[in-house]
Write a protein that holds these residues in place. Structure first.
Motif, PDB file in Angstrom:
ATOM      1  N   ARG A 166      32.847  10.688  -1.605  1.00  0.00           N
ATOM      2  CA  ARG A 166      33.376  11.558  -0.551  1.00  0.00           C
ATOM      3  C   ARG A 166      32.273  12.344   0.166  1.00  0.00           C
ATOM      4  O   ARG A 166      32.408  12.650   1.350  1.00  0.00           O
ATOM      5  CB  ARG A 166      34.371  12.552  -1.146  1.00  0.00           C
ATOM      6  CG  ARG A 166      35.684  11.909  -1.599  1.00  0.00           C
ATOM      7  CD  ARG A 166      36.693  12.990  -1.951  1.00  0.00           C
ATOM      8  NE  ARG A 166      37.928  12.427  -2.503  1.00  0.00           N
ATOM      9  CZ  ARG A 166      38.997  13.160  -2.795  1.00  0.00           C
ATOM     10  NH1 ARG A 166      38.974  14.477  -2.576  1.00  0.00           N
ATOM     11  NH2 ARG A 166      40.070  12.596  -3.301  1.00  0.00           N
ATOM     12  N   VAL A 167      31.208  12.708  -0.550  1.00  0.00           N
ATOM     13  CA  VAL A 167      30.157  13.516   0.090  1.00  0.00           C
ATOM     14  C   VAL A 167      29.024  12.652   0.639  1.00  0.00           C
ATOM     15  O   VAL A 167      27.992  13.193   1.063  1.00  0.00           O
ATOM     16  CB  VAL A 167      29.596  14.565  -0.892  1.00  0.00           C
ATOM     17  CG1 VAL A 167      30.671  15.532  -1.309  1.00  0.00           C
ATOM     18  CG2 VAL A 167      28.943  13.898  -2.104  1.00  0.00           C
ATOM     19  N   GLY A 168      29.173  11.319   0.623  1.00  0.00           N
ATOM     20  CA  GLY A 168      28.216  10.471   1.320  1.00  0.00           C
ATOM     21  C   GLY A 168      27.239   9.719   0.458  1.00  0.00           C
ATOM     22  O   GLY A 168      26.325   9.073   0.986  1.00  0.00           O
ATOM     23  N   TYR A 169      27.367   9.756  -0.887  1.00  0.00           N
ATOM     24  CA  TYR A 169      26.448   9.029  -1.757  1.00  0.00           C
ATOM     25  C   TYR A 169      27.060   7.689  -2.123  1.00  0.00           C
ATOM     26  O   TYR A 169      28.193   7.619  -2.631  1.00  0.00           O
ATOM     27  CB  TYR A 169      26.149   9.824  -3.029  1.00  0.00           C
ATOM     28  CG  TYR A 169      25.257  11.018  -2.799  1.00  0.00           C
ATOM     29  CD1 TYR A 169      23.871  10.873  -2.765  1.00  0.00           C
ATOM     30  CD2 TYR A 169      25.805  12.283  -2.613  1.00  0.00           C
ATOM     31  CE1 TYR A 169      23.052  11.963  -2.547  1.00  0.00           C
ATOM     32  CE2 TYR A 169      25.003  13.381  -2.398  1.00  0.00           C
ATOM     33  CZ  TYR A 169      23.620  13.219  -2.363  1.00  0.00           C
ATOM     34  OH  TYR A 169      22.808  14.292  -2.152  1.00  0.00           O
ATOM     35  N   VAL A 170      26.332   6.617  -1.915  1.00  0.00           N
ATOM     36  CA  VAL A 170      26.804   5.279  -2.242  1.00  0.00           C
ATOM     37  C   VAL A 170      26.655   5.029  -3.737  1.00  0.00           C
ATOM     38  O   VAL A 170      27.503   4.412  -4.366  1.00  0.00           O
ATOM     39  CB  VAL A 170      26.021   4.214  -1.433  1.00  0.00           C
ATOM     40  CG1 VAL A 170      26.485   2.804  -1.802  1.00  0.00           C
ATOM     41  CG2 VAL A 170      26.184   4.460   0.060  1.00  0.00           C
ATOM     42  N   ASN A 171      25.594   5.555  -4.317  1.00  0.00           N
ATOM     43  CA  ASN A 171      25.276   5.334  -5.737  1.00  0.00           C
ATOM     44  C   ASN A 171      25.558   6.616  -6.505  1.00  0.00           C
ATOM     45  O   ASN A 171      24.992   7.669  -6.214  1.00  0.00           O
ATOM     46  CB  ASN A 171      23.799   4.939  -5.878  1.00  0.00           C
ATOM     47  CG  ASN A 171      23.485   4.474  -7.280  1.00  0.00           C
ATOM     48  OD1 ASN A 171      24.038   4.983  -8.252  1.00  0.00           O
ATOM     49  ND2 ASN A 171      22.594   3.499  -7.383  1.00  0.00           N
TER      50      ASN A 171
END
Length: 665
Positions: free
Chosen positions: A630-635
């Motif tokens: 949700r906050v933009g981290y793929v990993n």
């Protein structure tokens, strides 16, 4: 311990091993720290494996990898093994080394092996030519032989036991010394003809010296009898030569020789007494220097300084000056400090004549009371001093630290260090305080991790009232926990440093803040909790207002970048995308944002993302993996690593800490 910390620890250990090895007096070729787990070891070349090291770097038939691995199962504290040749990976001889193994009594999974360079040691300490030198262990095995062709086992005669140092056996002398710690025997074998030739040379030299001494003594006897045939005349000549002004007091002519000598002897005695008084004064100064060197653990040669070796009480006076005292001229401050020291010395000497008073630091006075009197005498002397100093609280106040029992002469340095730590337990108060025991140090409060983040957030937003309210809460908790004066100083310095760091990050000019009215200088004037509270309120309020003023300075490029981050933080956002929207190059935008905000683009983006993640962790039960998305981290791994870097804890720990804090509130 994470991998980075482990690597740092290994590097520090390797560095320490190299430093020890560089000491030429130890004759060390290498130090090897061997761990049983995974056959891991550390030596001067860095970390390695047991099989690799002893097959390549230090290859030796008697000491192969199996030998070193078996040492873990043997029970001993210290053992020295026989000398052997070691070869490197090119099969070149690295040297002849004596292995020494030191094992821990508490941890059997590790031991330390040292390779002693026997060749260098023998060359350094061997002073007898044509002699054989052996080092033999308790089993009779030769640990070292000066000549490798000598037998491995050196049979020792039965007469050469602990009661005799040497014997003559056949045509040679055997000298023996045995080590108390290692149990090793050191045997020096010297041929009889070698000693006989040396004795012949010594006898010849002694005969020559005797002949020379006889000639010199006869010559001196003749010279003395000729030159000193009239002792009184020679004494007068000496006085006339060394003190020509004396002759001016006598008329030229015949001198009353005895009266003349008497007058000069009296003058010599007077001069001797003056020199004696001066030497006693210097001896007192040297004694003071000796005590100070002992306090500071500075090495002093044996018998260099004669210090009192008798039981004593130790009192440490710590002087804290007020603003009024510091307003005095420097010369007046020095004079006042000396008066305080002399007053303490005179007051204590009335009850303890053999007491010694030293100025060990600018704000520390040390008193040594050499007496075995009852401690009540010390209490009465201390109480008298407190009554006097309580009258001068407007200039200074004292902390008196002493343990109410007699110290033994050998505990001088320990007693001083103990009282120094006791002084640090002083509470915030302008009164004279007497501390008689160390006791446990109050728990240091300071900012909790969540409070520290709150401080940074409020400072960054320029919220002066919230910053002051947060700081006052921490100070109130410190007062409740009974924090010491030193802990208040540490907290104030830590808060000021964090605030200055935030001001620098916000591009606020800090020259006026630190130069015109430095908060660090104002700290020296704080006496009680209100002083610290007022100082921090004034400094933090000023800093927050300056940051708020800086925030009001709008910049279109910076605002566009920050607004984009705030609105699109949950997307796959990059510096190139924003730069393309502005029609600028990424490198230019990166430098521009760094210059204006004090942080680069990735730091700004991670700050917003972590802030949003913290909010979700506190207010929802969403899984950490979903929060990362949700906050933009793929990993999710990258998210956890960044979260811990920013907050000092993992997301799960932060969620637990947040729930605990809410329950406490």
């Amino acid at each position: 311990m994470d991998r980075s910390s482990a690597n740092d620890a290994v590097n520090q250990l390797v560095k320490r091993v190299r430093e020890i090895r560089e000491n030429e007096m130890l004759y060390l070729h290498d130090i090897i720290i061997q761990y049983e787990q995974d056959s891991f070891l550390i030596h001067q070349g860095g970390p390695d494996r047991l099989d690799t090291l002893y097959a390549q770097t230090y290859h030796s038939e008697p000491y192969d990898a199996d030998f070193w691995r078996k040492q873990f199962g043997l029970r001993y504290k210290l053992k020295v093994y026989p000398q052997a040749d070691f070869y490197n990976s090119q099969n070149n001889r690295a040297g002849g080394f004596v292995p020494l193994v030191l094992k821990s009594t508490t941890n059997e999974d590790i031991y330390i092996a040292a390779l002693l360079d026997s060749d260098k040691m023998f060359k350094a300490f061997s002073s007898v030519s044509n002699a054989q030198f052996h080092i033999i262990d308790e089993d009779g095995t030769s640990v070292f032989r000066s000549n490798p062709r000598l037998p491995l086992h050196l049979p020792l005669p039965d007469e050469l036991d602990g009661s005799r140092d040497f014997i003559k056996s056949d045509n040679q002398y055997l000298f023996l010394r045995k080590g108390d710690v290692t149990g090793l025997s050191y045997v020096l074998v010297i041929p009889n003809e070698k000693i006989a030739s040396q004795m012949s040379r010594i006898n010849l030299v002694l005969l020559l010296l005797l002949a020379v001494a006889l000639v010199v003594s006869i010559t001196l006897s003749v010279v003395v009898s000729i030159r000193f045939y009239t002792p009184i005349q020679n004494i007068i000549r000496t006085i006339q030569r060394d003190s020509p002004q004396t002759m001016q007091q006598h008329a030229i002519g015949k001198i009353d020789e005895l009266h003349f000598i008497e007058e000069n002897v009296k003058q010599f005695l007077k001069t001797r007494n003056d020199i004696g008084r001066d030497m006693r004064r210097q001896q007192s100064q040297l004694a003071h220097l000796g005590y100070i060197r002992k306090l500071k653990s500075i090495y002093t040669r044996p018998n260099e300084l004669s210090l009192a070796e008798q039981p004593f009480y130790l009192i440490l006076f710590h002087l804290t000056t007020t603003r009024r005292f510091r307003e005095l001229l420097t010369a007046e401050q020095d004079k006042a400090a000396n008066y305080i020291k002399e007053f303490i010395s005179i007051s204590l000497a009335e009850t303890f004549p053999e007491s010694v008073t030293l100025q060990v630091e600018k704000d520390q006075i040390l008193a040594l009371l050499f007496t075995d009197n009852d401690v009540q005498d010390v209490w009465r002397a201390v109480e008298r001093l407190r009554q006097v100093f309580d009258r001068d609280k407007e200039y200074c106040y004292l902390t008196l630290a002493f343990e109410p029992h007699v110290h033994s002469p050998g505990s001088f340095t320990h007693a001083y260090e103990e009282t120094v730590e006791m002084v640090k337990r002083r509470k915030l108060s302008p009164d004279t305080q007497i501390i008689t025991s160390l006791g446990p140090e109050p728990l240091y409060v300071g900012f909790a991790p969540a409070q520290e983040q709150e401080l940074y957030a409020n400072l960054q937003a320029g919220q002066a009232e919230r910053v002051i309210l947060l700081t006052n809460r921490v100070l109130q908790r410190m007062d409740k926990e009974g924090a010491t004066a030193e802990q208040h100083v540490s907290f104030a310095k830590e808060t000021i440093a964090k605030t200055v760091k935030m001001m620098v990050a916000a591009n606020v000019e800090i020259g006026d803040v630190l130069d015109h009215r430095s908060p660090y200088e104002e700290l020296k004037q704080c006496i009680d909790a209100d002083d610290y509270r007022q100082l921090l309120e004034r400094f933090l309020g000023d800093a927050a207002r300056r940051i708020a003023d800086k925030n009001e300075e709008k910049d279109p490029v910076t605002e566009f970048v920050l607004d984009t981050i705030r609105n699109r933080y949950n997307e796959d956002l990059s510096l190139e995308m924003i730069a393309d929207s502005l029609g600028l190059t990424p490198s230019y935008v990166s430098r521009y944002v760094k210059e204006k905000t004090g942080s680069n683009f990735s730091d700004c983006l991670n700050e917003v993302r972590i802030k949003k993640a913290k909010q979700l962790l506190r207010t929802s039960n969403v899984q950490v993996r979903d929060i990362a998305t949700r906050v933009g981290y793929v990993n999710v791994t990258s998210f956890i690593r960044m979260f811990k870097k920013v907050t000092g804890m993992t997301p799960s720990d932060y969620r637990k800490a947040g729930n605990t804090e809410e329950a406490g509130e």
